[in-house]
Motif scaffolding. Sequence first.
Motif, PDB file in Angstrom:
ATOM      1  N   VAL A  86      79.110  26.840  -4.332  1.00 46.37           N
ATOM      2  CA  VAL A  86      77.820  26.754  -3.639  1.00 46.37           C
ATOM      3  C   VAL A  86      76.782  26.236  -4.628  1.00 46.37           C
ATOM      4  O   VAL A  86      76.577  26.824  -5.691  1.00 46.37           O
ATOM      5  N   HIS A  87      76.123  25.136  -4.267  1.00 49.26           N
ATOM      6  CA  HIS A  87      75.161  24.492  -5.148  1.00 49.26           C
ATOM      7  C   HIS A  87      73.912  25.352  -5.363  1.00 49.26           C
ATOM      8  O   HIS A  87      73.544  26.180  -4.514  1.00 49.26           O
ATOM      9  N   GLN A  88      73.243  25.090  -6.485  1.00 55.35           N
ATOM     10  CA  GLN A  88      71.984  25.774  -6.764  1.00 55.35           C
ATOM     11  C   GLN A  88      70.939  25.457  -5.703  1.00 55.35           C
ATOM     12  O   GLN A  88      70.225  26.340  -5.231  1.00 55.35           O
ATOM     13  N   ASP A  89      70.830  24.191  -5.311  1.00 58.03           N
ATOM     14  CA  ASP A  89      69.880  23.766  -4.282  1.00 58.03           C
ATOM     15  C   ASP A  89      70.614  23.659  -2.959  1.00 58.03           C
ATOM     16  O   ASP A  89      71.496  22.803  -2.800  1.00 58.03           O
ATOM     17  N   PRO A  90      70.298  24.510  -1.982  1.00 59.34           N
ATOM     18  CA  PRO A  90      71.033  24.473  -0.712  1.00 59.34           C
ATOM     19  C   PRO A  90      70.913  23.139   0.015  1.00 59.34           C
ATOM     20  O   PRO A  90      71.796  22.768   0.791  1.00 59.34           O
ATOM     21  N   ASP A  91      69.844  22.385  -0.257  1.00 63.75           N
ATOM     22  CA  ASP A  91      69.675  21.103   0.412  1.00 63.75           C
ATOM     23  C   ASP A  91      70.684  20.068  -0.061  1.00 63.75           C
ATOM     24  O   ASP A  91      70.829  19.017   0.564  1.00 63.75           O
ATOM     25  N   ASP A  92      71.383  20.345  -1.173  1.00 62.76           N
ATOM     26  CA  ASP A  92      72.476  19.475  -1.597  1.00 62.76           C
ATOM     27  C   ASP A  92      73.731  19.722  -0.772  1.00 62.76           C
ATOM     28  O   ASP A  92      74.710  18.969  -0.889  1.00 62.76           O
ATOM     29  N   GLN A  93      73.715  20.768   0.044  1.00 61.92           N
ATOM     30  CA  GLN A  93      74.918  21.198   0.753  1.00 61.92           C
ATOM     31  C   GLN A  93      74.762  21.176   2.267  1.00 61.92           C
ATOM     32  O   GLN A  93      75.725  20.925   2.984  1.00 61.92           O
ATOM     33  N   LEU A  94      73.562  21.440   2.761  1.00 67.98           N
ATOM     34  CA  LEU A  94      73.343  21.513   4.202  1.00 67.98           C
ATOM     35  C   LEU A  94      73.097  20.118   4.768  1.00 67.98           C
ATOM     36  O   LEU A  94      72.388  19.321   4.168  1.00 67.98           O
ATOM     37  N   LEU A 141      64.067  26.434   8.130  1.00 65.53           N
ATOM     38  CA  LEU A 141      64.310  27.714   7.462  1.00 65.53           C
ATOM     39  C   LEU A 141      63.607  27.757   6.109  1.00 65.53           C
ATOM     40  O   LEU A 141      63.326  26.728   5.491  1.00 65.53           O
ATOM     41  N   SER A 142      63.349  28.985   5.629  1.00 70.89           N
ATOM     42  CA  SER A 142      62.811  29.155   4.282  1.00 70.89           C
ATOM     43  C   SER A 142      63.889  28.806   3.261  1.00 70.89           C
ATOM     44  O   SER A 142      65.081  28.697   3.580  1.00 70.89           O
ATOM     45  N   PHE A 143      63.481  28.652   2.001  1.00 65.46           N
ATOM     46  CA  PHE A 143      64.430  28.337   0.940  1.00 65.46           C
ATOM     47  C   PHE A 143      65.506  29.414   0.841  1.00 65.46           C
ATOM     48  O   PHE A 143      66.698  29.116   0.743  1.00 65.46           O
ATOM     49  N   GLY A 144      65.090  30.674   0.858  1.00 65.82           N
ATOM     50  CA  GLY A 144      66.057  31.765   0.764  1.00 65.82           C
ATOM     51  C   GLY A 144      67.016  31.783   1.941  1.00 65.82           C
ATOM     52  O   GLY A 144      68.207  32.063   1.781  1.00 65.82           O
ATOM     53  N   PRO A 167      72.363  31.346  -8.212  1.00 63.74           N
ATOM     54  CA  PRO A 167      72.043  31.774  -6.843  1.00 63.74           C
ATOM     55  C   PRO A 167      70.657  32.378  -6.678  1.00 63.74           C
ATOM     56  O   PRO A 167      70.112  32.376  -5.572  1.00 63.74           O
ATOM     57  N   THR A 168      70.051  32.898  -7.760  1.00 68.57           N
ATOM     58  CA  THR A 168      68.722  33.515  -7.622  1.00 68.57           C
ATOM     59  C   THR A 168      67.588  32.540  -7.924  1.00 68.57           C
ATOM     60  O   THR A 168      66.416  32.903  -7.769  1.00 68.57           O
ATOM     61  N   ALA A 169      67.911  31.313  -8.348  1.00 74.54           N
ATOM     62  CA  ALA A 169      66.867  30.335  -8.671  1.00 74.54           C
ATOM     63  C   ALA A 169      66.042  30.019  -7.423  1.00 74.54           C
ATOM     64  O   ALA A 169      66.575  29.707  -6.361  1.00 74.54           O
ATOM     65  N   GLY A 170      64.718  30.111  -7.560  1.00 74.10           N
ATOM     66  CA  GLY A 170      63.829  29.795  -6.451  1.00 74.10           C
ATOM     67  C   GLY A 170      63.577  30.935  -5.486  1.00 74.10           C
ATOM     68  O   GLY A 170      62.807  30.775  -4.541  1.00 74.10           O
ATOM     69  N   LEU A 171      64.226  32.081  -5.708  1.00 75.83           N
ATOM     70  CA  LEU A 171      64.031  33.226  -4.818  1.00 75.83           C
ATOM     71  C   LEU A 171      62.945  34.146  -5.370  1.00 75.83           C
ATOM     72  O   LEU A 171      62.819  34.328  -6.580  1.00 75.83           O
ATOM     73  N   ASP A 172      62.168  34.749  -4.458  1.00 74.28           N
ATOM     74  CA  ASP A 172      61.199  35.747  -4.895  1.00 74.28           C
ATOM     75  C   ASP A 172      61.928  37.066  -5.142  1.00 74.28           C
ATOM     76  O   ASP A 172      63.136  37.186  -4.862  1.00 74.28           O
ATOM     77  N   PRO A 173      61.258  38.080  -5.705  1.00 77.43           N
ATOM     78  CA  PRO A 173      61.961  39.336  -6.022  1.00 77.43           C
ATOM     79  C   PRO A 173      62.661  39.975  -4.827  1.00 77.43           C
ATOM     80  O   PRO A 173      63.783  40.469  -4.959  1.00 77.43           O
TER      81      PRO A 173
END
Length: 278
Positions: A86-94, A141-144, A167-173
């Motif tokens: 699963v890529h770091q950036d979901p937009d590389d996959q969806l 959808l949101s990034f998360g 997997p946590t890059a770009g996510l809020d707490p």
Amino acid sequence: MTAVLAADRLSYSYPGAPPVFSELSLEVTQGTSLAVLGPNGGGKTTLLRLLCGGLRPMAGTVLLRGRPLSYGRVALAEFRTQVQFVHQDPDDQLFAATVRQDVSFGPLNLGLPPEAAAARVTSALEDMEILPLADQPTHLLSFGQRKRVAIAGALALRPVVLILDEPTAGLDPAGTEALLTTLERLRAGGTTIIVSTHDVDFAHRWADDAAIIARGTLHAGPADTLLTDSALLRGASLRPAWGPAVGRVLRALGGLPAAAPDPRSPEEVLALEPEPRP
């Protein structure tokens, strides 16, 4: 314990660049969680792409349950149903218009009957707690949420090993906490999970094992041991984990028994606070 996925003396270099690493070996135990850490450019993502078959090593072997990976089209396609990246950036996959369509792609591509594919999609969306989003357009959808859809697409193939790049890059707490809970549930269900991360606290809290890669050298072992090695972390441009540092202070102050494990979250520290006297 059995190694479900292994790297045996892998070497890799990009065209025109010095080797990322040479003769690197690693074993990943079935049903465990492994965090791969290191500095930018240290080789974390390269190692993960080799382990999932996305890159072919210059030398060495990737093994799944003891069997060497073959890079023929059919063999590689079969391997990738069992080891999902699963890529770091979901937009590389969806790429599909809706969540359900995107998550359906893998099962339908396997040739599963529509009913079986739909059951896998529903199960994956439930695992990622996004079933209510099934018919939503992915671009709204949101990034998360998009990250969760990308992971659901991988889970729909029922992989033996799930590999996640940052997997946590770009996510809020709150998003990080929710993802951590989900990953722990998947691991408890038997999925072997490998993540690359810069977040030493996340790795200390979540991973069974850790692998620290820097300057072409890899150190692997129990997360509790590696992530308390200040010299090793410093050499990999990583800061010490929060939990062990707090644990040392609490023991020095008598707030934590000498044999007790280090705290893994602020909630565990707050739970140590004595009840106020009446």
